[in-house]
Write a protein that holds these residues in place. Structure first.
Motif, PDB file in Angstrom:
ATOM      1  N   ASN A  74       7.524  13.029  -0.407  1.00  0.00           N
ATOM      2  CA  ASN A  74       7.781  13.556  -1.751  1.00  0.00           C
ATOM      3  C   ASN A  74       8.196  12.467  -2.740  1.00  0.00           C
ATOM      4  OD1 ASN A  74      10.326  12.990  -0.899  1.00  0.00           O
ATOM      5  ND2 ASN A  74      11.128  15.059  -1.067  1.00  0.00           N
ATOM      6  N   ARG A  75       7.982  11.218  -2.369  1.00  0.00           N
ATOM      7  CA  ARG A  75       8.266  10.094  -3.263  1.00  0.00           C
ATOM      8  C   ARG A  75       7.300   8.967  -2.911  1.00  0.00           C
ATOM      9  NH1 ARG A  75      10.846   6.453  -0.188  1.00  0.00           N
ATOM     10  NH2 ARG A  75      11.766   7.207   1.719  1.00  0.00           N
ATOM     11  N   GLU A  76       7.221   7.960  -3.758  1.00  0.00           N
ATOM     12  CA  GLU A  76       6.364   6.805  -3.472  1.00  0.00           C
ATOM     13  C   GLU A  76       6.983   5.995  -2.349  1.00  0.00           C
ATOM     14  OE1 GLU A  76       5.662   4.489  -6.982  1.00  0.00           O
ATOM     15  OE2 GLU A  76       4.945   6.233  -8.093  1.00  0.00           O
ATOM     16  N   VAL A  77       6.169   5.616  -1.363  1.00  0.00           N
ATOM     17  CA  VAL A  77       6.674   4.825  -0.246  1.00  0.00           C
ATOM     18  C   VAL A  77       5.537   3.998   0.358  1.00  0.00           C
ATOM     19  CG1 VAL A  77       6.347   6.664   1.468  1.00  0.00           C
ATOM     20  CG2 VAL A  77       8.075   4.907   1.865  1.00  0.00           C
ATOM     21  N   VAL A  78       5.860   2.762   0.763  1.00  0.00           N
ATOM     22  CA  VAL A  78       4.893   1.902   1.442  1.00  0.00           C
ATOM     23  C   VAL A  78       4.628   2.494   2.831  1.00  0.00           C
ATOM     24  CG1 VAL A  78       4.487  -0.401   2.409  1.00  0.00           C
ATOM     25  CG2 VAL A  78       5.619  -0.163   0.190  1.00  0.00           C
ATOM     26  N   VAL A  79       3.355   2.564   3.211  1.00  0.00           N
ATOM     27  CA  VAL A  79       2.986   3.132   4.506  1.00  0.00           C
ATOM     28  C   VAL A  79       2.718   2.018   5.524  1.00  0.00           C
ATOM     29  CG1 VAL A  79       2.110   5.295   3.553  1.00  0.00           C
ATOM     30  CG2 VAL A  79       0.577   3.345   3.734  1.00  0.00           C
ATOM     31  N   GLY A  80       2.412   2.422   6.766  1.00  0.00           N
ATOM     32  CA  GLY A  80       2.108   1.498   7.854  1.00  0.00           C
ATOM     33  C   GLY A  80       3.223   1.441   8.868  1.00  0.00           C
ATOM     34  N   LEU A 136       0.879  -1.174   0.000  1.00  0.00           N
ATOM     35  CA  LEU A 136       0.000   0.000   0.000  1.00  0.00           C
ATOM     36  C   LEU A 136       0.914   1.220   0.000  1.00  0.00           C
ATOM     37  CD1 LEU A 136      -2.840   1.173   0.055  1.00  0.00           C
ATOM     38  CD2 LEU A 136      -2.680   1.201   2.550  1.00  0.00           C
ATOM     39  N   VAL A 137       0.890   1.954  -1.102  1.00  0.00           N
ATOM     40  CA  VAL A 137       1.848   3.021  -1.356  1.00  0.00           C
ATOM     41  C   VAL A 137       1.191   4.390  -1.211  1.00  0.00           C
ATOM     42  CG1 VAL A 137       3.299   4.031  -3.179  1.00  0.00           C
ATOM     43  CG2 VAL A 137       3.246   1.557  -2.852  1.00  0.00           C
ATOM     44  N   SER A 138       1.944   5.303  -0.594  1.00  0.00           N
ATOM     45  CA  SER A 138       1.584   6.713  -0.577  1.00  0.00           C
ATOM     46  C   SER A 138       2.311   7.365  -1.751  1.00  0.00           C
ATOM     47  CB  SER A 138       2.035   7.359   0.732  1.00  0.00           C
ATOM     48  OG  SER A 138       1.854   8.756   0.679  1.00  0.00           O
ATOM     49  N   PHE A 139       1.545   8.097  -2.556  1.00  0.00           N
ATOM     50  CA  PHE A 139       2.106   8.797  -3.705  1.00  0.00           C
ATOM     51  C   PHE A 139       2.283  10.278  -3.363  1.00  0.00           C
ATOM     52  CE2 PHE A 139      -0.083   5.085  -5.352  1.00  0.00           C
ATOM     53  CZ  PHE A 139       0.865   4.541  -6.195  1.00  0.00           C
ATOM     54  N   PRO A 140       3.229  10.960  -3.986  1.00  0.00           N
ATOM     55  CA  PRO A 140       3.484  12.374  -3.677  1.00  0.00           C
ATOM     56  C   PRO A 140       2.266  13.288  -3.816  1.00  0.00           C
ATOM     57  CG  PRO A 140       5.284  11.498  -4.983  1.00  0.00           C
ATOM     58  CD  PRO A 140       4.207  10.442  -4.944  1.00  0.00           C
ATOM     59  N   ASN A 141       1.300  12.911  -4.656  1.00  0.00           N
ATOM     60  CA  ASN A 141       0.115  13.753  -4.835  1.00  0.00           C
ATOM     61  C   ASN A 141      -0.942  13.533  -3.747  1.00  0.00           C
ATOM     62  OD1 ASN A 141      -1.089  11.323  -5.457  1.00  0.00           O
ATOM     63  ND2 ASN A 141      -1.807  11.943  -7.482  1.00  0.00           N
ATOM     64  N   GLY A 142      -0.655  12.633  -2.784  1.00  0.00           N
ATOM     65  CA  GLY A 142      -1.605  12.372  -1.703  1.00  0.00           C
ATOM     66  C   GLY A 142      -2.423  11.116  -1.878  1.00  0.00           C
ATOM     67  N   ARG A 170      10.336   9.324  10.307  1.00  0.00           N
ATOM     68  CA  ARG A 170       9.673   8.032  10.441  1.00  0.00           C
ATOM     69  C   ARG A 170      10.269   6.996   9.494  1.00  0.00           C
ATOM     70  NH1 ARG A 170       8.002  11.147  14.075  1.00  0.00           N
ATOM     71  NH2 ARG A 170       5.821  11.629  14.390  1.00  0.00           N
ATOM     72  N   ALA A 171      10.574   5.821  10.033  1.00  0.00           N
ATOM     73  CA  ALA A 171      11.184   4.766   9.212  1.00  0.00           C
ATOM     74  C   ALA A 171      10.287   4.381   8.049  1.00  0.00           C
ATOM     75  CB  ALA A 171      11.496   3.537  10.052  1.00  0.00           C
ATOM     76  N   HIS A 172       8.980   4.316   8.274  1.00  0.00           N
ATOM     77  CA  HIS A 172       8.115   3.877   7.177  1.00  0.00           C
ATOM     78  C   HIS A 172       8.099   4.879   6.029  1.00  0.00           C
ATOM     79  CE1 HIS A 172       5.454   6.225   9.767  1.00  0.00           C
ATOM     80  NE2 HIS A 172       4.532   6.253   8.838  1.00  0.00           N
ATOM     81  N   PHE A 173       8.439   6.134   6.273  1.00  0.00           N
ATOM     82  CA  PHE A 173       8.556   7.091   5.179  1.00  0.00           C
ATOM     83  C   PHE A 173       9.976   7.116   4.622  1.00  0.00           C
ATOM     84  CE2 PHE A 173       4.890   9.439   7.289  1.00  0.00           C
ATOM     85  CZ  PHE A 173       3.960   8.890   6.420  1.00  0.00           C
ATOM     86  N   THR A 174      10.916   6.491   5.317  1.00  0.00           N
ATOM     87  CA  THR A 174      12.308   6.446   4.862  1.00  0.00           C
ATOM     88  C   THR A 174      12.566   5.190   4.039  1.00  0.00           C
ATOM     89  OG1 THR A 174      13.000   7.643   6.846  1.00  0.00           O
ATOM     90  CG2 THR A 174      14.720   6.479   5.627  1.00  0.00           C
ATOM     91  N   THR A 175      12.206   4.024   4.590  1.00  0.00           N
ATOM     92  CA  THR A 175      12.525   2.760   3.912  1.00  0.00           C
ATOM     93  C   THR A 175      11.292   1.925   3.587  1.00  0.00           C
ATOM     94  OG1 THR A 175      12.895   1.758   6.084  1.00  0.00           O
ATOM     95  CG2 THR A 175      14.836   2.580   4.910  1.00  0.00           C
TER      96      THR A 175
END
Length: 175
Positions: free
Chosen positions: A63-69, A7-13, A124-129
């Motif tokens: 500001n980039r695609e990243v898996v959340v949680g 489940l990915v967060s995209f830069p556009n929200g 936050r690690a989940h926004f980093t890796t």
């Protein structure tokens, strides 16, 4: 490179399910203290619900695609060369705040979770890796805690939100 759904967060929200790479040891900011884990449970945080119910124009997204949680219970699969506190097969619970400056007033008081120099998206690690809404994630060793056998993984997924609630109560009461 091996792929998985996340489940990915995209830069556009936007949030969406997408094929993403399985993280690799040594190819992240935490190496050589990086730990590859297989997610057993990831709780849905109140901030996740708020995010899903907030108009995209208001959402502060990475500001980039990243898996959340971030309310994660996992089992250690592999460890980096500098890891000494966990080993493959250990069940662990994750802390959320991982990145902090170490120099500001809050950090010097040991209150890394409110570092004055780190934006929440950077701390936050989940926004980093990448986070726990995928099969695997990589986390820094110092933010993992081994679980005793008498705590089930299902119970342990409540540890991070419980710790956050207790921290808020103690902070608001000035203790």
């Amino acid at each position: 490179m091996e792929m998985m759904k996340g489940l990915v967060s995209f830069p556009n929200g936007d949030l969406g399910l997408k094929e993403v790479h399985v993280p690799q040891l040594g190819k992240n900011p935490y190496a050589p203290h990086d730990v590859l884990v297989e997610v057993l449970y990831c709780g849905v945080c109140g901030s996740d619900i708020h995010r899903w119910n907030t108009p995209k124009s208001v959402v502060k997204a990475p500001n980039r695609e990243v898996v959340v949680g971030h309310e994660i219970v996992s089992v250690v699969k592999e460890v980096g060369s500098g890891v000494t506190t966990v080993k493959p097969g250990d069940r662990v619970v994750h802390e959320i705040v991982t990145n902090y400056c170490g120099h500001c007033a809050a950090c010097r008081e040991g209150r890394y979770n409110i570092c004055n120099n780190m934006l929440p998206m950077e701390g936050r690690a989940h926004f980093t890796t990448g986070g726990g809404f995928a099969k695997y994630t990589v986390w820094p060793e110092w933010q993992l805690h081994k679980l005793p056998d008498n705590i089930t993984s299902k119970e342990a997924v409540l540890m991070e939100p419980t710790a956050g609630s207790i921290h808020t109560i103690v902070s608001k009461n000035g203790n």
